[in-house]
Structures are given as C-alpha cells and as structure tokens.
Design an enzyme around this catalytic site. Sequence first.
Site, PDB file in Angstrom:
ATOM      1  N   GLN A  86       0.821  -1.218   0.000  1.00 33.89           N
ATOM      2  CA  GLN A  86       0.000   0.000   0.000  1.00 33.89           C
ATOM      3  C   GLN A  86       0.862   1.278   0.000  1.00 33.89           C
ATOM      4  OE1 GLN A  86      -2.343   1.568   3.396  1.00 33.89           O
ATOM      5  NE2 GLN A  86      -4.144   1.089   2.164  1.00 33.89           N
ATOM      6  N   CYS A 116      -6.764   6.983   4.857  1.00 34.64           N
ATOM      7  CA  CYS A 116      -6.101   7.459   6.070  1.00 34.64           C
ATOM      8  C   CYS A 116      -6.568   8.871   6.404  1.00 34.64           C
ATOM      9  CB  CYS A 116      -4.588   7.401   5.880  1.00 34.64           C
ATOM     10  SG  CYS A 116      -3.774   7.656   7.441  1.00 34.64           S
ATOM     11  N   LYS A 155      -8.085   1.536  -1.500  1.00 36.01           N
ATOM     12  CA  LYS A 155      -8.841   1.401  -0.250  1.00 36.01           C
ATOM     13  C   LYS A 155      -9.372   2.779   0.113  1.00 36.01           C
ATOM     14  CE  LYS A 155      -8.566  -0.392   4.451  1.00 36.01           C
ATOM     15  NZ  LYS A 155      -8.314   0.778   5.289  1.00 36.01           N
ATOM     16  N   ASN A 217     -15.506  -3.249   4.540  1.00 39.22           N
ATOM     17  CA  ASN A 217     -14.653  -3.144   5.740  1.00 39.22           C
ATOM     18  C   ASN A 217     -15.296  -2.241   6.791  1.00 39.22           C
ATOM     19  OD1 ASN A 217     -11.910  -1.087   6.563  1.00 39.22           O
ATOM     20  ND2 ASN A 217     -12.109  -3.153   7.354  1.00 39.22           N
ATOM     21  N   GLY A 218     -15.083  -2.625   8.027  1.00 37.00           N
ATOM     22  CA  GLY A 218     -15.531  -1.817   9.166  1.00 37.00           C
ATOM     23  C   GLY A 218     -16.257  -2.649  10.189  1.00 37.00           C
TER      24      GLY A 218
HETATM   25  C1  LIG Z   1      -3.924   1.143  14.247  1.00 38.40           C
HETATM   26  C2  LIG Z   1      -4.534   1.241  12.878  1.00 38.40           C
HETATM   27  C3  LIG Z   1      -3.719   1.499  11.798  1.00 38.40           C
HETATM   28  C4  LIG Z   1      -4.262   1.590  10.507  1.00 38.40           C
HETATM   29  N1  LIG Z   1      -3.427   1.790   9.430  1.00 38.40           N
HETATM   30  C5  LIG Z   1      -3.937   1.782   8.172  1.00 38.40           C
HETATM   31  C6  LIG Z   1      -3.098   1.846   7.039  1.00 38.40           C
HETATM   32  O1  LIG Z   1      -1.855   1.896   7.139  1.00 38.40           O
HETATM   33  N2  LIG Z   1      -3.691   1.847   5.812  1.00 38.40           N
HETATM   34  C7  LIG Z   1      -5.050   1.777   5.652  1.00 38.40           C
HETATM   35  O2  LIG Z   1      -5.533   1.782   4.529  1.00 38.40           O
HETATM   36  N3  LIG Z   1      -5.860   1.691   6.710  1.00 38.40           N
HETATM   37  C8  LIG Z   1      -5.352   1.673   7.964  1.00 38.40           C
HETATM   38  N4  LIG Z   1      -6.179   1.515   9.029  1.00 38.40           N
HETATM   39  C9  LIG Z   1      -7.618   1.290   8.813  1.00 38.40           C
HETATM   40  C10 LIG Z   1      -7.911  -0.200   8.723  1.00 38.40           C
HETATM   41  O3  LIG Z   1      -7.327  -0.778   7.579  1.00 38.40           O
HETATM   42  C11 LIG Z   1      -9.443  -0.444   8.675  1.00 38.40           C
HETATM   43  O4  LIG Z   1      -9.965   0.219   7.550  1.00 38.40           O
HETATM   44  C12 LIG Z   1     -10.152   0.064   9.918  1.00 38.40           C
HETATM   45  O5  LIG Z   1      -9.472  -0.331  11.097  1.00 38.40           O
HETATM   46  C13 LIG Z   1     -11.600  -0.462   9.970  1.00 38.40           C
HETATM   47  O6  LIG Z   1     -11.612  -1.864   9.968  1.00 38.40           O
HETATM   48  P1  LIG Z   1     -11.830  -2.720  11.331  1.00 38.40           P
HETATM   49  O7  LIG Z   1     -13.086  -2.178  11.975  1.00 38.40           O
HETATM   50  O8  LIG Z   1     -11.954  -4.127  10.883  1.00 38.40           O
HETATM   51  O9  LIG Z   1     -10.639  -2.455  12.211  1.00 38.40           O
HETATM   52  C14 LIG Z   1      -5.657   1.437  10.313  1.00 38.40           C
HETATM   53  C15 LIG Z   1      -6.468   1.170  11.423  1.00 38.40           C
HETATM   54  C16 LIG Z   1      -5.932   1.063  12.683  1.00 38.40           C
HETATM   55  C17 LIG Z   1      -6.838   0.742  13.855  1.00 38.40           C
END
Ligand SMILES: Cc1cc2nc3c(=O)[nH]c(=O)nc-3n(C[C@H](O)[C@H](O)[C@H](O)COP(=O)(O)O)c2cc1C
Length: 340
Positions: A86, A116, A155, A217-218
């Site tokens: 990514q 992000c 994403k 996702n989420g």
């Molecule tokens: C600590 C942390 C770091 C993350 N870093 C990234 C990242 O580097 N790139 C990205 O696209 N999303 C990042 N995300 C978002 C996650 O990929 C995801 O979209 C988000 O946590 C929601 O999914 P979940 O509810 O299953 O955690 C991050 C999320 C968290 C909690």
Amino acid sequence: MVTPTHTTTFKPFFIGDIEISVPIALAPMAGHTNRAFRKLVREIGDCGLVCTEVLSSNTLNNKGTRQKSLEKFPWDSVEEYPMAVQLFGNNPQTVAEAAKIVVDNGAMIVDINMGCWVPKIANKGSGAALLRDVSTARAVVEAVVQAVDVPVTVKVRSGFEDGIVTAIPFAKAAEECGVKAIAVHARFAGQGHQGYVDWEVIRDVKAIVNEMPVIGNGDIITPEDAEEMLTRTGCDGVMVGRGALGRPWIFKQMAHYLRTGEHLPEPPRSEKAAIALRYAELNLQYSSIPDYPTVLQMRKQLGKYNLDEEGSLAIRNQLVRVESITDIETLLKPIIASGV
Ligand SMILES: Cc1cc2nc3c(=O)[nH]c(=O)nc-3n(C[C@H](O)[C@H](O)[C@H](O)COP(=O)(O)O)c2cc1C
C-alpha cells in the site's frame, strides 16, 4: 461438512488475474500488520489477501530514504502471496514512480490508500483527503495503472467530509481507469475508527461497478458479521482489521463459518499462548531495528491475546511490560506447557 440448511457465502474472487481463494482479507494497519504479523496470519491460514502497512510515495521517490523505507516495511511476495503493497501520496507522478519501485521489489498488487484520516497524511491532501475531489483521486489511480503491469487496487472511506459520499462516483471512475478492486471502509474521515459503519455505501458501490470486486470493511469481528456483510451488501469479500489483533486465527474461524455455517471452537489458552510466542519470534526475526525496541513495539499486540483466567488481567498486565524475549517466554511457556 456443510450443514443442510446453510447456503455458502464462501466464494473466491479475482483481483486481475490473481485468485483470492478466500473472500476475507487482512486490513492494512500501521504499527500492527508488519511482515511478522502477516506471516503469522499466513501460517494459520484461510486469509485471502494481506496488505503491507502504508508506505510513503515521497519517501520511496527520495533515493536517500528509499532503502530505509523498504527495510522498515519488508515483505516477501512468495511467502505472503497474494499480497498488496500500500502507498500513500497525492501527486499522480510521484505515486506512479513509487508504484514502479515497489513492483521492482516484488509487489504483485499495488494498493492506493484513500482512507487514512490522520492529519500528518490527510492535511497534505493524501489518504482520505484525496476523496474530496473525484477527479484528483482519479488522476492518481490512472497514473498508477498506466505505470505498472500488476493489478492496482484502492482502499477508500465513504468520503472525506461528513455526509458527502464520494466513494460511489469514485469507484465508478476507478473501474473505468482499470483499477482491479476497491475496499470500502464505510465511515467518513472525521469518524476515525469509531461510530456508525454505513453498509449501504458498500452496497451502493457494489451496485454501481460492473466487474470490479468490492471488499467491505468496518467492524467485522465475528464470523456472523462477515456473513451478514457479504449477504446484505453483495460485496465480494470482507476485510478484517482490529478483529484480527490478538486473534490471528479469526480468518480460519470466519472461512469455516462461511463454508459450512458451523463454528470452529476458540483455540485453548495453551494454543493462543503458542501463537503469541510465535508472533514474538517472527517479529524478532524480521525486525530491522534492535531487539529491545522491537519487543517494546510488540507489547500492544501481545496484550490483546486474552490469556488470563476469567476475571484476571495478571498475564495481560505483564505482557504489556515485557522487555525481552526471555520475559515473554517466562510468561508464555508455562501456559503452553499446561496444554489447556
Ligand atoms: C492502528 C490502525 C492502523 C491503521 N493503518 C492503516 C493503514 O496503514 N492503511 C489503511 O488503509 N488503513 C489503515 N487503518 C484502517 C484499517 O485498515 C481499517 O480500515 C479500519 O481499522 C476499519 O476496519 P476494522 O473495523 O476491521 O478495524 C488502520 C487502522 C488502525 C486501527
């Protein structure tokens, strides 16, 4: 065995010519989904796609910082197959050049981060801020698609400003440019990682695209969540982030449930402890920094393994204070040896 009443929601899909044989992906998470964690997830199995933490296109374009960045965020395209690398950035040429660099270093899928929200990225117009304007976001993906001959994915969030859903028109534009899959974290940038996840956005994105796979996702935590998102939105796959931290076996449990409608039991404490120890060993093996700071970085994930007896936090409280692999072994080996 598939239960007689269960209609399977388990369906592989393709990102370009790469088969995603399990429709469940590990979400990229900076500070968590490093090579060690991804390897652990791969060893346990049943995760369809993994993705690196996000790499800066500017840093990769700068000859002085490129090597350090590649060493800090290593991957192994064979061992981790299929996987995406990514990137974030807002200048089409810079992101395209960075894409060429990661492909030269073995990336088999390039993913563009448009999710992000942290100020250090979004304030510079990258990450979710790209979704403020569909044409700018489109210019970035178009440049990357033209620059590399591996599949390009994106994403996104629902949108940047609260209530303004740009994911839907952007998904259409991205598919027209040749993007091969889109992952939708159905929250707005201002929500961070909290609050309502609007599955309708995922459903609407799926409805507007032609062939391009959509990954929802989420807040997918349980096997039932995964099945419900697939069924209700029609998405092709789901992506799991926080639900996999301290539970890297969740992919196996979800995949089994999607295939059969039946639940796999939670691993016994001794097995969880063995997995936590393996996580620690892999981190030390792949880290580009000395052991002590590597162990400090692991604490936040080790603390999530839920290894305590009911009503106690004794193990957790010690795991978040470990300073060496010896400390970790001292805590985990007796649990492993207990066999229960
Ligand atoms: C600590 C942390 C770091 C993350 N870093 C990234 C990242 O580097 N790139 C990205 O696209 N999303 C990042 N995300 C978002 C996650 O990929 C995801 O979209 C988000 O946590 C929601 O999914 P979940 O509810 O299953 O955690 C991050 C999320 C968290 C909690």
